[in-house]
Design a protein around this motif. Structure first.
Motif, PDB file in Angstrom:
ATOM      1  N   GLU A 116       6.834 -36.403 -81.929  1.00 24.54           N
ATOM      2  CA  GLU A 116       8.117 -36.687 -82.579  1.00 24.54           C
ATOM      3  C   GLU A 116       8.392 -38.185 -82.617  1.00 24.54           C
ATOM      4  O   GLU A 116       8.839 -38.716 -83.637  1.00 24.54           O
ATOM      5  CB  GLU A 116       9.253 -35.975 -81.846  1.00 24.54           C
ATOM      6  CG  GLU A 116       9.269 -34.473 -82.032  1.00 24.54           C
ATOM      7  CD  GLU A 116      10.283 -33.783 -81.132  1.00 24.54           C
ATOM      8  OE1 GLU A 116      11.085 -34.467 -80.453  1.00 24.54           O
ATOM      9  OE2 GLU A 116      10.268 -32.545 -81.109  1.00 24.54           O
TER      10      GLU A 116
ATOM     11  N   VAL B  31       6.133 -39.843 -85.217  1.00 24.43           N
ATOM     12  CA  VAL B  31       6.628 -39.619 -86.581  1.00 24.43           C
ATOM     13  C   VAL B  31       7.802 -40.550 -86.869  1.00 24.43           C
ATOM     14  O   VAL B  31       7.881 -41.148 -87.953  1.00 24.43           O
ATOM     15  CB  VAL B  31       7.029 -38.135 -86.775  1.00 24.43           C
ATOM     16  CG1 VAL B  31       7.830 -37.933 -88.042  1.00 24.43           C
ATOM     17  CG2 VAL B  31       5.793 -37.251 -86.776  1.00 24.43           C
ATOM     18  N   LYS B  32       8.720 -40.702 -85.908  1.00 21.46           N
ATOM     19  CA  LYS B  32       9.876 -41.584 -86.108  1.00 21.46           C
ATOM     20  C   LYS B  32       9.448 -43.043 -86.248  1.00 21.46           C
ATOM     21  O   LYS B  32       9.996 -43.780 -87.077  1.00 21.46           O
ATOM     22  CB  LYS B  32      10.868 -41.430 -84.952  1.00 21.46           C
ATOM     23  CG  LYS B  32      11.590 -40.102 -84.975  1.00 21.46           C
ATOM     24  CD  LYS B  32      12.511 -39.960 -83.792  1.00 21.46           C
ATOM     25  CE  LYS B  32      13.196 -38.593 -83.810  1.00 21.46           C
ATOM     26  NZ  LYS B  32      14.076 -38.399 -82.656  1.00 21.46           N
TER      27      LYS B  32
ATOM     28  N   ASP C  32       6.502 -44.088 -87.326  1.00 22.65           N
ATOM     29  CA  ASP C  32       5.857 -44.214 -88.640  1.00 22.65           C
ATOM     30  C   ASP C  32       6.898 -44.306 -89.751  1.00 22.65           C
ATOM     31  O   ASP C  32       6.752 -45.101 -90.683  1.00 22.65           O
ATOM     32  CB  ASP C  32       4.912 -43.034 -88.890  1.00 22.65           C
ATOM     33  CG  ASP C  32       3.665 -43.081 -88.021  1.00 22.65           C
ATOM     34  OD1 ASP C  32       3.385 -44.142 -87.436  1.00 22.65           O
ATOM     35  OD2 ASP C  32       2.983 -42.038 -87.930  1.00 22.65           O
ATOM     36  N   ALA C  33       7.958 -43.492 -89.654  1.00 22.53           N
ATOM     37  CA  ALA C  33       9.020 -43.522 -90.662  1.00 22.53           C
ATOM     38  C   ALA C  33       9.735 -44.870 -90.642  1.00 22.53           C
ATOM     39  O   ALA C  33      10.063 -45.420 -91.702  1.00 22.53           O
ATOM     40  CB  ALA C  33      10.009 -42.388 -90.429  1.00 22.53           C
ATOM     41  N   ALA C  34       9.982 -45.405 -89.461  1.00 21.21           N
ATOM     42  CA  ALA C  34      10.658 -46.700 -89.358  1.00 21.21           C
ATOM     43  C   ALA C  34       9.786 -47.816 -89.923  1.00 21.21           C
ATOM     44  O   ALA C  34      10.277 -48.708 -90.620  1.00 21.21           O
ATOM     45  CB  ALA C  34      11.017 -46.990 -87.903  1.00 21.21           C
TER      46      ALA C  34
ATOM     47  N   GLU D 162       7.470 -47.444 -92.215  1.00 21.72           N
ATOM     48  CA  GLU D 162       7.460 -47.257 -93.674  1.00 21.72           C
ATOM     49  C   GLU D 162       8.750 -47.774 -94.299  1.00 21.72           C
ATOM     50  O   GLU D 162       8.733 -48.463 -95.317  1.00 21.72           O
ATOM     51  CB  GLU D 162       7.259 -45.780 -94.011  1.00 21.72           C
ATOM     52  CG  GLU D 162       7.299 -45.470 -95.482  1.00 21.72           C
ATOM     53  CD  GLU D 162       6.218 -46.153 -96.300  1.00 21.72           C
ATOM     54  OE1 GLU D 162       6.443 -46.406 -97.500  1.00 21.72           O
ATOM     55  OE2 GLU D 162       5.137 -46.460 -95.744  1.00 21.72           O
ATOM     56  N   ALA D 163       9.887 -47.455 -93.677  1.00 22.94           N
ATOM     57  CA  ALA D 163      11.179 -47.916 -94.209  1.00 22.94           C
ATOM     58  C   ALA D 163      11.273 -49.437 -94.161  1.00 22.94           C
ATOM     59  O   ALA D 163      11.852 -50.059 -95.055  1.00 22.94           O
ATOM     60  CB  ALA D 163      12.320 -47.287 -93.424  1.00 22.94           C
ATOM     61  N   SER D 164      10.694 -50.023 -93.138  1.00 20.82           N
ATOM     62  CA  SER D 164      10.786 -51.483 -93.006  1.00 20.82           C
ATOM     63  C   SER D 164      10.007 -52.207 -94.097  1.00 20.82           C
ATOM     64  O   SER D 164      10.309 -53.354 -94.408  1.00 20.82           O
ATOM     65  CB  SER D 164      10.303 -51.932 -91.628  1.00 20.82           C
ATOM     66  OG  SER D 164       8.901 -51.798 -91.516  1.00 20.82           O
TER      67      SER D 164
END
Length: 81
Positions: free
Chosen positions: A49, A52-53, A55-57, A59-61
């Motif tokens: 978990e 995944v968070k 990786d998402a951060a 990607e968002a950055s």
């Protein structure tokens, strides 16, 4: 398999048996091993978990302009005051 226990571990098991909640040392060890397995699975799920968070951060950055680190820290500190 032969297992050597410390005196503290033996005392712990004997105390549980004397309390009458468990029928045998084997039952206590079976429960302990089941809990260890649950702990390991839970830890692995938590790690996934978090991965995944992160990786998402990341990607968002890539879609956001960079921010000044000092300004970022100051805004966080303001939120806690």
């Amino acid at each position: 398999m032969r297992i050597n226990l410390t005196p503290e571990q033996e005392h712990f098991i004997q105390t549980k048996l004397q309390a009458g909640k468990y029928r045998s040392a084997e039952e206590i060890l079976e429960i302990a091993l089941r809990l260890l397995d649950e702990y390991d699975r839970s830890e692995a799920e938590w790690v996934e978990e978090v991965r995944v968070k992160i990786d998402a951060a990341v990607e968002a950055s890539t879609h956001q302009p960079p921010i000044d680190g000092e300004m970022f820290v100051n805004k966080i500190l303001e939120r806690f005051q």
